[in-house]
Design a protein around this motif. Structure first.
Motif, PDB file in Angstrom:
ATOM      1  N   ASP A  29      -5.367  20.992 -13.313  1.00 15.03           N
ATOM      2  CA  ASP A  29      -6.597  21.784 -13.239  1.00 15.03           C
ATOM      3  C   ASP A  29      -7.795  20.972 -12.760  1.00 15.03           C
ATOM      4  OD1 ASP A  29      -7.423  21.687 -16.828  1.00 15.03           O
ATOM      5  OD2 ASP A  29      -6.681  20.157 -15.422  1.00 15.03           O
ATOM      6  N   GLU A  30      -7.579  19.717 -12.369  1.00 17.19           N
ATOM      7  CA  GLU A  30      -8.673  18.905 -11.845  1.00 17.19           C
ATOM      8  C   GLU A  30      -8.910  19.216 -10.377  1.00 17.19           C
ATOM      9  OE1 GLU A  30      -7.309  14.865 -13.645  1.00 17.19           O
ATOM     10  OE2 GLU A  30      -9.378  14.642 -12.943  1.00 17.19           O
ATOM     11  N   PRO A  31     -10.174  19.150  -9.935  1.00 18.56           N
ATOM     12  CA  PRO A  31     -10.425  19.333  -8.504  1.00 18.56           C
ATOM     13  C   PRO A  31      -9.870  18.166  -7.713  1.00 18.56           C
ATOM     14  CG  PRO A  31     -12.429  18.616  -9.623  1.00 18.56           C
ATOM     15  CD  PRO A  31     -11.410  18.889 -10.697  1.00 18.56           C
ATOM     16  N   VAL A  32      -9.396  18.435  -6.501  1.00 20.72           N
ATOM     17  CA  VAL A  32      -8.858  17.386  -5.639  1.00 20.72           C
ATOM     18  C   VAL A  32      -9.999  16.499  -5.163  1.00 20.72           C
ATOM     19  CG1 VAL A  32      -7.679  16.933  -3.445  1.00 20.72           C
ATOM     20  CG2 VAL A  32      -6.951  18.842  -4.898  1.00 20.72           C
ATOM     21  N   ARG A  33      -9.793  15.193  -5.158  1.00 17.06           N
ATOM     22  CA  ARG A  33     -10.824  14.283  -4.671  1.00 17.06           C
ATOM     23  C   ARG A  33     -11.178  14.613  -3.225  1.00 17.06           C
ATOM     24  NH1 ARG A  33      -7.256  10.607  -7.446  1.00 17.06           N
ATOM     25  NH2 ARG A  33      -8.256   9.697  -9.280  1.00 17.06           N
ATOM     26  N   GLN A  34     -12.440  14.480  -2.914  1.00 13.85           N
ATOM     27  CA  GLN A  34     -12.921  14.856  -1.583  1.00 13.85           C
ATOM     28  C   GLN A  34     -12.728  13.759  -0.545  1.00 13.85           C
ATOM     29  OE1 GLN A  34     -13.952  18.050  -0.860  1.00 13.85           O
ATOM     30  NE2 GLN A  34     -13.078  18.298  -2.897  1.00 13.85           N
ATOM     31  N   THR A  35     -12.456  12.541  -0.987  1.00 15.88           N
ATOM     32  CA  THR A  35     -12.260  11.444  -0.046  1.00 15.88           C
ATOM     33  C   THR A  35     -11.036  10.651  -0.448  1.00 15.88           C
ATOM     34  OG1 THR A  35     -13.688   9.981  -1.347  1.00 15.88           O
ATOM     35  CG2 THR A  35     -14.723  11.224   0.451  1.00 15.88           C
ATOM     36  N   THR A  36     -10.531   9.870   0.494  1.00 18.81           N
ATOM     37  CA  THR A  36      -9.434   8.963   0.186  1.00 18.81           C
ATOM     38  C   THR A  36     -10.025   7.696  -0.427  1.00 18.81           C
ATOM     39  OG1 THR A  36      -8.189   9.819   2.052  1.00 18.81           O
ATOM     40  CG2 THR A  36      -7.483   7.710   1.158  1.00 18.81           C
ATOM     41  N   GLU A  37      -9.786   7.491  -1.718  1.00 18.15           N
ATOM     42  CA  GLU A  37     -10.319   6.329  -2.408  1.00 18.15           C
ATOM     43  C   GLU A  37      -9.234   5.260  -2.484  1.00 18.15           C
ATOM     44  OE1 GLU A  37     -11.743   7.763  -6.211  1.00 18.15           O
ATOM     45  OE2 GLU A  37     -12.116   9.710  -5.277  1.00 18.15           O
ATOM     46  N   ILE A  79       0.858  -1.185   0.000  1.00 18.43           N
ATOM     47  CA  ILE A  79       0.000   0.000   0.000  1.00 18.43           C
ATOM     48  C   ILE A  79       0.895   1.235   0.000  1.00 18.43           C
ATOM     49  CG2 ILE A  79      -0.245   0.142   2.538  1.00 18.43           C
ATOM     50  CD1 ILE A  79      -3.205   0.982   2.025  1.00 18.43           C
ATOM     51  N   VAL A  80       0.572   2.195  -0.865  1.00 15.70           N
ATOM     52  CA  VAL A  80       1.365   3.417  -0.961  1.00 15.70           C
ATOM     53  C   VAL A  80       0.532   4.580  -0.441  1.00 15.70           C
ATOM     54  CG1 VAL A  80       2.897   2.654  -2.804  1.00 15.70           C
ATOM     55  CG2 VAL A  80       0.710   3.660  -3.400  1.00 15.70           C
ATOM     56  N   VAL A  81       1.127   5.350   0.461  1.00 17.85           N
ATOM     57  CA  VAL A  81       0.410   6.438   1.131  1.00 17.85           C
ATOM     58  C   VAL A  81       1.222   7.724   0.996  1.00 17.85           C
ATOM     59  CG1 VAL A  81      -0.579   7.264   3.299  1.00 17.85           C
ATOM     60  CG2 VAL A  81      -0.524   4.803   2.812  1.00 17.85           C
ATOM     61  N   GLY A  82       0.570   8.799   0.562  1.00 12.11           N
ATOM     62  CA  GLY A  82       1.255  10.075   0.451  1.00 12.11           C
ATOM     63  C   GLY A  82       0.439  11.045  -0.379  1.00 12.11           C
ATOM     64  N   LEU A  99       5.384 -13.655  -9.543  1.00  8.23           N
ATOM     65  CA  LEU A  99       4.974 -12.835  -8.398  1.00  8.23           C
ATOM     66  C   LEU A  99       3.684 -12.114  -8.736  1.00  8.23           C
ATOM     67  CD1 LEU A  99       5.725 -11.630  -5.567  1.00  8.23           C
ATOM     68  CD2 LEU A  99       6.782  -9.736  -6.816  1.00  8.23           C
ATOM     69  N   ARG A 100       2.645 -12.388  -7.935  1.00 12.31           N
ATOM     70  CA  ARG A 100       1.400 -11.618  -8.067  1.00 12.31           C
ATOM     71  C   ARG A 100       1.529 -10.401  -7.165  1.00 12.31           C
ATOM     72  NH1 ARG A 100      -3.461 -12.506 -10.110  1.00 12.31           N
ATOM     73  NH2 ARG A 100      -2.974 -14.695 -10.514  1.00 12.31           N
ATOM     74  N   LEU A 101       1.606  -9.264  -7.792  1.00  9.48           N
ATOM     75  CA  LEU A 101       1.866  -8.010  -7.081  1.00  9.48           C
ATOM     76  C   LEU A 101       0.576  -7.211  -6.986  1.00  9.48           C
ATOM     77  CD1 LEU A 101       4.174  -6.224  -5.886  1.00  9.48           C
ATOM     78  CD2 LEU A 101       4.381  -5.205  -8.156  1.00  9.48           C
ATOM     79  N   ASN A 102       0.172  -6.899  -5.766  1.00 10.76           N
ATOM     80  CA  ASN A 102      -1.036  -6.120  -5.524  1.00 10.76           C
ATOM     81  C   ASN A 102      -0.622  -4.746  -5.011  1.00 10.76           C
ATOM     82  OD1 ASN A 102      -3.819  -6.455  -5.834  1.00 10.76           O
ATOM     83  ND2 ASN A 102      -4.151  -6.647  -3.650  1.00 10.76           N
ATOM     84  N   ILE A 103      -0.842  -3.714  -5.802  1.00  8.83           N
ATOM     85  CA  ILE A 103      -0.494  -2.349  -5.412  1.00  8.83           C
ATOM     86  C   ILE A 103      -1.773  -1.615  -5.016  1.00  8.83           C
ATOM     87  CG2 ILE A 103       0.610  -0.193  -6.095  1.00  8.83           C
ATOM     88  CD1 ILE A 103       2.497  -2.536  -6.087  1.00  8.83           C
ATOM     89  N   VAL A 104      -1.814  -1.121  -3.794  1.00 13.72           N
ATOM     90  CA  VAL A 104      -3.001  -0.424  -3.287  1.00 13.72           C
ATOM     91  C   VAL A 104      -2.668   1.052  -3.159  1.00 13.72           C
ATOM     92  CG1 VAL A 104      -4.727  -0.325  -1.463  1.00 13.72           C
ATOM     93  CG2 VAL A 104      -3.631  -2.507  -2.008  1.00 13.72           C
ATOM     94  N   ASP A 105      -3.286   1.862  -4.018  1.00 19.67           N
ATOM     95  CA  ASP A 105      -3.036   3.305  -4.007  1.00 19.67           C
ATOM     96  C   ASP A 105      -4.086   3.996  -3.152  1.00 19.67           C
ATOM     97  OD1 ASP A 105      -1.847   5.685  -4.517  1.00 19.67           O
ATOM     98  OD2 ASP A 105      -2.486   5.841  -6.603  1.00 19.67           O
ATOM     99  N   THR A 106      -3.716   5.129  -2.571  1.00 20.74           N
ATOM    100  CA  THR A 106      -4.622   5.870  -1.680  1.00 20.74           C
ATOM    101  C   THR A 106      -4.680   7.332  -2.104  1.00 20.74           C
ATOM    102  OG1 THR A 106      -2.804   6.266  -0.135  1.00 20.74           O
ATOM    103  CG2 THR A 106      -4.192   4.350   0.279  1.00 20.74           C
ATOM    104  N   PRO A 107      -5.211   7.633  -3.306  1.00 21.63           N
ATOM    105  CA  PRO A 107      -5.250   9.018  -3.774  1.00 21.63           C
ATOM    106  C   PRO A 107      -6.116   9.879  -2.869  1.00 21.63           C
ATOM    107  CG  PRO A 107      -6.596   7.623  -5.167  1.00 21.63           C
ATOM    108  CD  PRO A 107      -5.847   6.714  -4.253  1.00 21.63           C
ATOM    109  N   GLY A 108      -5.706  11.114  -2.715  1.00 17.70           N
ATOM    110  CA  GLY A 108      -6.491  12.044  -1.899  1.00 17.70           C
ATOM    111  C   GLY A 108      -5.980  12.196  -0.494  1.00 17.70           C
ATOM    112  N   TYR A 109      -5.109  11.272  -0.036  1.00 16.88           N
ATOM    113  CA  TYR A 109      -4.595  11.371   1.333  1.00 16.88           C
ATOM    114  C   TYR A 109      -3.776  12.644   1.505  1.00 16.88           C
ATOM    115  CZ  TYR A 109      -1.291  10.960   5.127  1.00 16.88           C
ATOM    116  OH  TYR A 109      -0.529  11.243   6.229  1.00 16.88           O
TER     117      TYR A 109
END
Length: 297
Positions: free
Chosen positions: A69-77, A38-41, A92-102
């Motif tokens: 120019d896009e509006p920032v997401r209102q929630t962490t998706e 999971i990547v957070v930032g 290797l099955r690689l699962n990448i979990v992104d957390t946009p909006g944090y």
């Protein structure tokens, strides 16, 4: 050429159980491995680029990233993305979990809650599958093995939001750590991987100490090739010159990549299962026991 009696005895006494490592390797290679990150930032710190650089592939499509120019997401998706990558016969099955909006909002109160909930939900899902009467032989593992936490390189110290979210992400292990960022982590009792155990030998203990002394890694990611001394390398050009991603004198990317993939990948998986998940599992089963057999008043 004839064999001596001693050689014949040695040949006849060979049992063959030393091939067990080959048998295990064969089964594991057929099944493959699962690694969940999971990547957070904040948006714009290069999370997708760094993941793609580490695994030498375009794993995360840049289409999901925000334009200026896009509006920032209102929630962490939460966005899990799965890929199967193969290297020298190892799948290797690689699962990448992104957390946009944090951390992108003016008011970031509780923006870490979806991240904490997602991690706990994966533990809960695994526990439910474990406790079913007819459980799968191999339970699909979506438990998070590694959290890459991106800190904005402003030269300032950690923000309050960074401290709170890392405290929550390492809830089961609170202890001390290391300077400006490391000193703050120590001050706030946030303990970071890698951990030393009784199973570690002297070489592993020394390696872990070197890694802890290097955290946080100062890295640059790049999916593009630039030419240095006539050779193509992954890097970034700027007006002062070229940053070679894989040059240890330019940044610490190589140390981070080696840490994640070449020396500690399996240990990260085992640490999740044997420490984090076991602590969660024990807590949940004890709570279930209390509900089933409440203590007399």
């Amino acid at each position: 050429m004839t064999s001596t009696p001693a050689e014949e005895i040695r040949a006849n006494s060979y049992v063959g159980f030393d091939t067990i490592t080959q048998q295990i390797e064969h089964k594991l290679l057929k099944r493959g491995f699962q690694f969940n990150v999971i990547v957070v930032g904040q948006t714009g710190l290069g999370k997708s680029t760094l993941i793609n650089t580490i695994f030498a592939s375009h794993l995360i499509d840049s289409k999901g990233r925000l334009e200026a120019d896009e509006p920032v997401r209102q929630t962490t998706e939460i966005h899990p993305v799965s890929h199967v990558i193969t290297e020298n016969g190892v799948k290797l099955r690689l699962n990448i979990v992104d957390t946009p909006g944090y951390g992108d909002q003016i008011n970031n109160e509780n923006c870490w809650d979806p991240i904490i909930k997602y991690i706990k939900d994966q533990h809960s899902a695994y526990l439910r599958k474990e406790l079913t009467a007819m459980r799968d032989r191999h339970i699909q593992d979506t438990r998070i093995h590694c959290c890459l936490f991106f800190i904005n390189p402003t030269g300032h110290s950690l923000r309050a939001i960074d401290i709170i979210v890392m405290k929550n992400l390492t809830l089961e292990e609170r202890d001390a750590f290391k300077q400006k960022v490391r000193a703050e982590l120590t001050y706030h009792n946030i303990r970071l991987y890698p951990f030393d155990t009784e199973e570690n030998d002297d070489e592993e203990i020394q390696l872990n100490e070197r890694i802890r002394n290097m955290i946080p890694f100062a890295v640059v990611g790049s999916e593009r090739e630039v030419i240095i001394d006539g050779k193509p390398v992954r890097g970034r050009k700027n007006r002062w010159g070229v940053v070679n991603v894989e040059d240890e004198t330019h940044c610490e990317f190589v140390y981070l990549r080696n840490f994640l993939t070449r020396t500690h990948l399996q240990d990260l998986i085992e640490t999740t299962a044997q420490i984090h998940y076991e602590a969660f599992r024990s807590k949940q089963l004890l709570a279930l026991k209390e509900q089933t057999n409440p203590r007399p008043q």
